[in-house]
Design a protein around this motif. Sequence first.
Motif, PDB file in Angstrom:
ATOM      1  N   ARG A 578      45.437  52.789  30.260  1.00 51.51           N
ATOM      2  CA  ARG A 578      44.407  51.782  30.050  1.00 51.51           C
ATOM      3  C   ARG A 578      43.978  51.206  31.396  1.00 51.51           C
ATOM      4  O   ARG A 578      44.817  50.970  32.268  1.00 51.51           O
ATOM      5  CB  ARG A 578      44.906  50.677  29.125  1.00 51.51           C
ATOM      6  CG  ARG A 578      45.052  51.160  27.692  1.00 51.51           C
ATOM      7  CD  ARG A 578      45.416  50.035  26.758  1.00 51.51           C
ATOM      8  NE  ARG A 578      45.566  50.536  25.403  1.00 51.51           N
ATOM      9  CZ  ARG A 578      45.911  49.790  24.362  1.00 51.51           C
ATOM     10  NH1 ARG A 578      46.147  48.495  24.536  1.00 51.51           N
ATOM     11  NH2 ARG A 578      46.028  50.315  23.164  1.00 51.51           N
ATOM     12  N   ILE A 579      42.685  51.003  31.532  1.00 54.91           N
ATOM     13  CA  ILE A 579      42.111  50.536  32.785  1.00 54.91           C
ATOM     14  C   ILE A 579      41.310  49.271  32.505  1.00 54.91           C
ATOM     15  O   ILE A 579      40.496  49.241  31.579  1.00 54.91           O
ATOM     16  CB  ILE A 579      41.206  51.607  33.420  1.00 54.91           C
ATOM     17  CG1 ILE A 579      42.005  52.880  33.708  1.00 54.91           C
ATOM     18  CG2 ILE A 579      40.577  51.083  34.702  1.00 54.91           C
ATOM     19  CD1 ILE A 579      41.174  54.016  34.269  1.00 54.91           C
ATOM     20  N   LEU A 580      41.553  48.255  33.303  1.00 48.86           N
ATOM     21  CA  LEU A 580      40.773  47.027  33.237  1.00 48.86           C
ATOM     22  C   LEU A 580      39.809  47.011  34.412  1.00 48.86           C
ATOM     23  O   LEU A 580      40.226  47.116  35.571  1.00 48.86           O
ATOM     24  CB  LEU A 580      41.672  45.793  33.280  1.00 48.86           C
ATOM     25  CG  LEU A 580      40.943  44.444  33.283  1.00 48.86           C
ATOM     26  CD1 LEU A 580      40.218  44.232  31.962  1.00 48.86           C
ATOM     27  CD2 LEU A 580      41.912  43.302  33.561  1.00 48.86           C
ATOM     28  N   VAL A 581      38.511  46.884  34.120  1.00 51.85           N
ATOM     29  CA  VAL A 581      37.476  46.832  35.149  1.00 51.85           C
ATOM     30  C   VAL A 581      36.808  45.468  35.067  1.00 51.85           C
ATOM     31  O   VAL A 581      36.390  45.034  33.981  1.00 51.85           O
ATOM     32  CB  VAL A 581      36.434  47.951  34.956  1.00 51.85           C
ATOM     33  CG1 VAL A 581      35.331  47.838  36.001  1.00 51.85           C
ATOM     34  CG2 VAL A 581      37.095  49.319  35.032  1.00 51.85           C
ATOM     35  N   GLY A 582      36.733  44.782  36.185  1.00 53.05           N
ATOM     36  CA  GLY A 582      36.107  43.468  36.219  1.00 53.05           C
ATOM     37  C   GLY A 582      35.054  43.379  37.303  1.00 53.05           C
ATOM     38  O   GLY A 582      35.202  43.974  38.374  1.00 53.05           O
ATOM     39  N   THR A 583      33.990  42.631  37.033  1.00 55.00           N
ATOM     40  CA  THR A 583      32.925  42.415  38.015  1.00 55.00           C
ATOM     41  C   THR A 583      32.542  40.949  38.018  1.00 55.00           C
ATOM     42  O   THR A 583      32.516  40.290  36.977  1.00 55.00           O
ATOM     43  CB  THR A 583      31.693  43.292  37.710  1.00 55.00           C
ATOM     44  OG1 THR A 583      30.668  42.997  38.658  1.00 55.00           O
ATOM     45  CG2 THR A 583      31.159  43.063  36.311  1.00 55.00           C
ATOM     46  N   TRP A 584      32.213  40.456  39.219  1.00 59.49           N
ATOM     47  CA  TRP A 584      31.853  39.038  39.334  1.00 59.49           C
ATOM     48  C   TRP A 584      31.026  38.844  40.596  1.00 59.49           C
ATOM     49  O   TRP A 584      31.447  39.205  41.690  1.00 59.49           O
ATOM     50  CB  TRP A 584      33.117  38.172  39.392  1.00 59.49           C
ATOM     51  CG  TRP A 584      32.845  36.692  39.255  1.00 59.49           C
ATOM     52  CD1 TRP A 584      31.664  36.079  38.955  1.00 59.49           C
ATOM     53  CD2 TRP A 584      33.809  35.649  39.420  1.00 59.49           C
ATOM     54  NE1 TRP A 584      31.816  34.729  38.905  1.00 59.49           N
ATOM     55  CE2 TRP A 584      33.131  34.418  39.184  1.00 59.49           C
ATOM     56  CE3 TRP A 584      35.168  35.607  39.726  1.00 59.49           C
ATOM     57  CZ2 TRP A 584      33.765  33.194  39.265  1.00 59.49           C
ATOM     58  CZ3 TRP A 584      35.808  34.390  39.805  1.00 59.49           C
ATOM     59  CH2 TRP A 584      35.122  33.190  39.576  1.00 59.49           C
ATOM     60  N   VAL A 611      40.658  47.497  38.314  1.00 60.69           N
ATOM     61  CA  VAL A 611      39.612  47.691  39.326  1.00 60.69           C
ATOM     62  C   VAL A 611      38.731  46.453  39.314  1.00 60.69           C
ATOM     63  O   VAL A 611      38.209  46.074  38.263  1.00 60.69           O
ATOM     64  CB  VAL A 611      38.769  48.943  39.036  1.00 60.69           C
ATOM     65  CG1 VAL A 611      37.705  49.118  40.114  1.00 60.69           C
ATOM     66  CG2 VAL A 611      39.651  50.179  38.949  1.00 60.69           C
ATOM     67  N   ILE A 612      38.561  45.830  40.463  1.00 57.42           N
ATOM     68  CA  ILE A 612      37.780  44.607  40.573  1.00 57.42           C
ATOM     69  C   ILE A 612      36.655  44.816  41.582  1.00 57.42           C
ATOM     70  O   ILE A 612      36.883  45.301  42.695  1.00 57.42           O
ATOM     71  CB  ILE A 612      38.655  43.415  41.017  1.00 57.42           C
ATOM     72  CG1 ILE A 612      39.771  43.176  39.997  1.00 57.42           C
ATOM     73  CG2 ILE A 612      37.803  42.163  41.195  1.00 57.42           C
ATOM     74  CD1 ILE A 612      39.287  42.821  38.612  1.00 57.42           C
ATOM     75  N   GLY A 613      35.436  44.436  41.166  1.00 65.24           N
ATOM     76  CA  GLY A 613      34.296  44.472  42.055  1.00 65.24           C
ATOM     77  C   GLY A 613      33.688  43.091  42.195  1.00 65.24           C
ATOM     78  O   GLY A 613      33.476  42.389  41.199  1.00 65.24           O
ATOM     79  N   LEU A 614      33.424  42.678  43.423  1.00 69.56           N
ATOM     80  CA  LEU A 614      32.835  41.368  43.706  1.00 69.56           C
ATOM     81  C   LEU A 614      31.527  41.558  44.465  1.00 69.56           C
ATOM     82  O   LEU A 614      31.386  42.491  45.268  1.00 69.56           O
ATOM     83  CB  LEU A 614      33.793  40.514  44.547  1.00 69.56           C
ATOM     84  CG  LEU A 614      35.207  40.282  43.996  1.00 69.56           C
ATOM     85  CD1 LEU A 614      36.046  39.531  45.021  1.00 69.56           C
ATOM     86  CD2 LEU A 614      35.175  39.533  42.673  1.00 69.56           C
ATOM     87  N   ILE A 671      35.263  46.033  46.635  1.00 71.33           N
ATOM     88  CA  ILE A 671      35.906  46.666  45.492  1.00 71.33           C
ATOM     89  C   ILE A 671      37.358  46.929  45.858  1.00 71.33           C
ATOM     90  O   ILE A 671      37.668  47.266  47.012  1.00 71.33           O
ATOM     91  CB  ILE A 671      35.192  47.976  45.082  1.00 71.33           C
ATOM     92  CG1 ILE A 671      35.770  48.496  43.755  1.00 71.33           C
ATOM     93  CG2 ILE A 671      35.271  49.028  46.174  1.00 71.33           C
ATOM     94  CD1 ILE A 671      34.967  49.651  43.162  1.00 71.33           C
ATOM     95  N   SER A 672      38.244  46.739  44.900  1.00 74.66           N
ATOM     96  CA  SER A 672      39.670  46.972  45.149  1.00 74.66           C
ATOM     97  C   SER A 672      40.326  47.475  43.874  1.00 74.66           C
ATOM     98  O   SER A 672      39.820  47.242  42.765  1.00 74.66           O
ATOM     99  CB  SER A 672      40.354  45.684  45.626  1.00 74.66           C
ATOM    100  OG  SER A 672      41.671  45.950  46.047  1.00 74.66           O
ATOM    101  N   LEU A 673      41.433  48.187  44.052  1.00 78.69           N
ATOM    102  CA  LEU A 673      42.109  48.820  42.923  1.00 78.69           C
ATOM    103  C   LEU A 673      43.602  48.570  43.006  1.00 78.69           C
ATOM    104  O   LEU A 673      44.205  48.719  44.069  1.00 78.69           O
ATOM    105  CB  LEU A 673      41.807  50.320  42.918  1.00 78.69           C
ATOM    106  CG  LEU A 673      42.320  51.154  41.753  1.00 78.69           C
ATOM    107  CD1 LEU A 673      41.315  52.265  41.419  1.00 78.69           C
ATOM    108  CD2 LEU A 673      43.674  51.779  42.050  1.00 78.69           C
ATOM    109  N   TRP A 674      44.180  48.175  41.856  1.00 76.83           N
ATOM    110  CA  TRP A 674      45.622  47.956  41.730  1.00 76.83           C
ATOM    111  C   TRP A 674      46.179  48.896  40.668  1.00 76.83           C
ATOM    112  O   TRP A 674      45.496  49.210  39.689  1.00 76.83           O
ATOM    113  CB  TRP A 674      45.917  46.516  41.317  1.00 76.83           C
ATOM    114  CG  TRP A 674      45.703  45.483  42.367  1.00 76.83           C
ATOM    115  CD1 TRP A 674      46.646  44.913  43.167  1.00 76.83           C
ATOM    116  CD2 TRP A 674      44.461  44.847  42.732  1.00 76.83           C
ATOM    117  NE1 TRP A 674      46.081  43.974  44.007  1.00 76.83           N
ATOM    118  CE2 TRP A 674      44.738  43.905  43.768  1.00 76.83           C
ATOM    119  CE3 TRP A 674      43.145  44.975  42.293  1.00 76.83           C
ATOM    120  CZ2 TRP A 674      43.752  43.126  44.345  1.00 76.83           C
ATOM    121  CZ3 TRP A 674      42.161  44.202  42.876  1.00 76.83           C
ATOM    122  CH2 TRP A 674      42.462  43.284  43.894  1.00 76.83           C
TER     123      TRP A 674
END
Length: 1146
Positions: A578-584, A611-614, A671-674
Motif C-alpha cells: 500500500r502506498i500513501l501519496v500526499g500533495t500540498w 510519497v509526499i509532494g510540496l 518530492i520525497s519518498l519514505w
Amino acid sequence: MDERVEDDDREALASLSSTVPPPRKTQSYSQQLRATTSAHKHLHQKLRKHSLDDSQIHNNNINTNSIHNNHDHYYASSDDDEFFPNCTSSDQRLDHTLCADAALGNLDPHHRCLQPLPEFIGGGGSASIFKVPTRAAVHPGRPPCLELRPHPLRETQVGKFLRNIACSETQLWAGHECGLRVCNLNNAYEPGSGLGGRVTRGDEDATPFHESANTSPIMSLTADNGNRLVWSGHKDGKIRSWRMDQPLDPQAPPFKEGLSWLAHRGPVLAVAMTFHGDIWSGSEGGVIRIWPWESIEKSLSLKPEERYMAALLVERSFVDLRAQVTVNGVCSISSQDVKCLVADNARAKVWCAGSLSFSLWDARSRELIRVFNIEGQIENRVDISSVHLDQAAVEDEMKVKFVSVSKKEKSGGFLQRSRNAIMGAADAVRRVATRGAGAFVEDTKRTEALVLTADGMMWSGCTNGLLVQWDGNGNRVQDFNHHPCAVQCFCTFGTRIYIGYVSGIIQVLDLEGNVIAGWVAHSSPVIKLAVGNGHVFSLATHGGIRGWNITSPGPIDSVLRSELAAKEKSYTKRDNVRILVGTWNVGQGRASQDSLKSWLGSAVPDVGIVVIGLQEVEMGAGFLAMSAAKETVGLEGSSVGQWWLDNIGKALNEGKTFERMGSRQLAGLVISLWVRKNLRTHVGDIDAGAVACGLGRAIGNKGGVGLRIRVYDRIMCFVNCHLAAHLEAVNRRNADFDHIYRNMVFNRSSNFLNNAAAGVSNAVHMLRGTNAMGGNSEEARPELAEADMVVFLGDFNYRLSGISYDEARDFVSQRSFDWLREKDQLRAEMKAGKVFQGMREALIKFPPTYKFERHQTGLAGYDSGEKKRIPAWCDRIIYRDNRSSTVSECSLECPVVASVLQYEACMDVTDSDHKPVRCKFSLQIAHVDRSVRRKEFGRIFISNEKIQSILEESCHVPEITVSTDNIVLQNQDTFNLQIVSNSTNDVAIFRIVCEGQCTVKDEEQPEYHPRGSFGFPRWLEVVPAAGMIKPEQTVEVSVRHEEFHTLEELVEGIPQNWWSEDTRDKEVILVVNVQGSCSTRVNTHKICVRHCFSSKTLHLDSQLSSSSKRGQPASSHPSEVRQPNNSSDADKTLKPELKNDSLRQS
C-alpha cells in the motif's frame, strides 16, 4: 500565491529565461538500505477486474469484511515499528463534515479506508507515448537469457559494485570494488540462497558463487588458460594472480591470491597477455609496462613462504615502454590514460588505446611501430601534455572581467544585477567543470573499447556510437554508425562481433559491419562482455549478469520462449503493498506537527511507502534566480525544503518505522519518498529528475520533480507538478504536462557510487527513444512511458469554469459534487484526451481545495477578498498502472494492478491557502522468482530434444588438413606449414597456440611447460598464428626459428640471467585449434616442433627432416578431432604434462 509571483516578478524573471539550463546530474538525499535476513509475508488480495470505458465512471467493490479480517497481517509486525493511532473527529465541525463521504454510509473509519473507490479514466491512452508498456512472462523483444545474477538493488551494492568479467572454459570471474568472485558455469542453473542464505543482500537469487579475500578495487581482468590463472589489475597499482581450478568449498573461508606485485603507482587500467606470454599493463598518464613471462614463471615456482622474493623478482624485471620512447623529455606517445590493451597474437603486435590516440607495438622486439589519432592520421610525437592544455583552458574560463555600466543599465536595481551575476558565474563554473583535465567532454569521438576479430581486423568504439575498422597495421579502413549511444565494450565469437552500448543495448554484427541483430539487454549501460561455455555474458552497471546463447537470435530462442511461457505459474510471485501519496501547496508557509499528523498520521499505519509532494515551499524572484543558478552546476535543495522533509519525517516516525529513501527539489517544488523498514529489502534503485516549465522553460516556479523506484522488481514513478495558473490558461497547463511527461529524465547515477563502481566514462550520454537497430521507426518513448506505474501529484491549477463564486460555494455547502465535477476543467480535458492521457483518478468526493484564507475553518475559509477566486480542485493525484483494455488481472503480462482506497482532502488543516490532499493505493504486484525461472530455463535447455538437436547442428566444424605433424628447425630455418580447408561452403577459423615447451633430455619423459596464455617461446616465430580459411582454400603459416639474445643484468650484485635461453635442444607442441563460424566445438591438430642446437642425430624420418629443412611439407595428415576437455589418443610423447607450481596453488 501564483498570481502574486507572476504579476510582481514577471519582469525580473524574464531576464533569467534567455538561457535554458543544460541537462544536469542530480544529487538526491538518498539513504542506503540496510540488510535484513527476515522474510516478510504479505496478504495476497484478489483485486477486482475492470471493464473500462474512457467516458464512464466505474464503481468497483471487493469484500470489505475479508480485508478487515486480514488487515492485521497486511504488514508483518516489527519490534521497531510504532504506528500512529487513528485521529478522532467531531461531527459538529463544518470542515470535518465536508470531509465526510456520504456514499460510504455509516461505515466506521477503518472500513472507509479500505473500500476501493470508483475511478474516472481519461481518453487518448492509445497514443504511442501514452500506451501501457508491454510486459510478458518472457521478454518478446530479446532472446531468452540465462540470468546468472539478477539486477540487484543499487543500495545493496555500495562498496561492492561489479566492474569486470572474464571467462574460462568452465568459470565466470567477476571483479568488484573489494575483491573477486567466481561462478562455476556447470552450476549456472542452480537456485540462489534466498533472503535467509549466506550471501550479501542483492545476491539472494544469484547463481552460487565464491568470494575472494578483500582486495583493492579491480580495474581489469584477463584469463590465462595456459597456466589456469586469472590476472587482475587493481586500483592500488598491484597485479594479482588467482588459480582457476582450486577447490571451492562453500563453508571454507574466502580464497586468496597467488602471486602479486606492485606494477604501477596508479591504478592498473588495462592488462593483456601477448605473443610470448608476457603481461603488458597500462596505467594513468599513458604509462605502459611489460612483465616478462620468464620472471613471472620463476616467481610462480617459488614456495608460498617466499612470496616476498617472488614479488620482488617480478617488480624488478619490468620494461617501461614510455621511458623507452622518451628522448630529451619529449615522449613519442600520448600522456592520456591507457584505455585498452589488446594483443594481436596473429601478427605479434599490441594495440594500446587512449581516449584520442593509438600506439601500435611489436610484441617481440617491444618497439614502437606507429602512433596515430582517432582519424587514422600519424602523429610523430606529443610535445605538450593534455594536462597543460586543460589548465590553460581553466585559467581562461576563470578570468572574470568586470565592465562598468551606464546609469541606464543600472536602473534594474541591485537585485536584478545580482541575479545576472549569479547566472553568469554559474555558467562559467559549468563550462570550467565540463572542461576539467583530460575530460574532453565536447569531443564525441573518444575511444571507449577495442577488439580484435577473427579476420585480423581491429575494431574501436567511440562515445558517439561510431565503430571504426582498422587493418592490422593501424590503417583506418571504414567506419559504421548503427546506434547513436556510446560504445562501452566489445567481444567476438567466430565471425560475430558483439557490442555493448551505454543505452543497455547489445548489437550483433558480422565481420563486414552489417547488423545481424540487436536487443535491449539491460536497463542500464552494458559495461563488459565475455564469451564462455557457449554464451556471451553481459555485465551492466547495476551489477546484473546475463548470458546470451551464441546461436541467438535463432530457432532456439523460439523454443525457449514458448516453453518458459508455459511454465509461467511456477515462477510467478505476487505481493501486495500500500502506498500513501500526499500533495500540498504550502504557500511559502510552515505547518505545525498537529497539521502534519492530521494529514498523514491516520493514513500511515497500514502503508509501506509514503510519497509526499510540496509546492511553493519557497518562492520569490531572488530565490528562483539562485535556484536556477544552482541547477546549472548540479546543485539543489534549500534550508526551507530540508525543514519540511525533517518535520514530515518526524510525523512519520522516521528512523524507527520509516526510512527516507530520497528526495528532489526544484525551486519551490519538493518530492520525497519514505519506505517502511520491513519493506526495504524489496525497494531501491531510487533516481530523481526535474523539468522546469517556468519562463523560457528555464525557471522552476512551474514544472515537475520526480522520483523513480523499484518495488518488487517493478518500476514506479512519482511526479510532483505545479502547472500554469489562472482560469483561462488551460492550454498552457496541458502544454506544461506534455513538456514534463516527454522530458522527465531520471538520473541513473543519482548515487555517485554507481558510476565510480561501474567504470563508466564521464562523457557517457544516455540517449532515449532509439531502438537496437539504430533507427527511429516510431516516436521516441519517454522514460515515464516505460514505468509500470506512474503517479502524478501536485497543484495542477485546473479550475471550475462556467460557474460563479457564489454558485460554487452554494454547491459545496450542499455537497453537490456531482454537478461541480461537470465544471471541472481537468476532467473535461482528460475526457477529450488532451492531458493525462489514459490515466485514472478516483472519483472526487471532497470539497474544492483552493482558495482559502489561512487559519480559517469551514466554508467561511474560502477566499472572500476582493478577487473572490472561484473554489477549485487544483490539488489532484492521478495515476496509471499496467492495466489495458485487454488485460486487467494481475499477472506477468499485467504486473501492477492498483486500486484507490482513499482519496480525500484534510479540510481541518489551515496553514496554507490550499488544503493538503492524500490518496491511498492498494497495489498487487506480480514478479518473477529468478531462482525458480533459472532452474526451469536450465531444465528446458538441457532436456529439450529440439534444442539439443539445434545445438548439435551448430557445432559443425569444417574439416581441414594440416601438412605435417613434425617440424625440425636449425639455424633460423623456416618451415611453411599448410592448412587446407576441405569444406565446400563453410568458413574455418584457426588459432595456433603453444601448448608447452620442454628441454630435450636423453631417455627422459618430456615435461612440457606452457607459457602465459599459451604463448610462443622467444626463439619461435609463427605467422600468422590465427585467421580464417575460406572454403576449399589453403593458408600458409610460416614457422621460423629466430635468434634470441638477452642482456645479463646485475641487480644488487645478483646476475639476472636465469631467464636467458640456453643452448640445449628445445621441443614445443603447437596446437592448431579449428572451429566453425559459430561453433563451440573445437577440432585440434598437434604439431611437434624441435629446435636443434647440437649436432646430435635426431631419431626422425630422414625424408621428413630433409623436407623440413627445405621448408616443404613431406606429407599431409588429416586433422584429429578432439573435444576441448576430453583426453586425446595422440602419441604420449606429444602430450604435455603441465607442472603445478607452488604459488599457483596457494
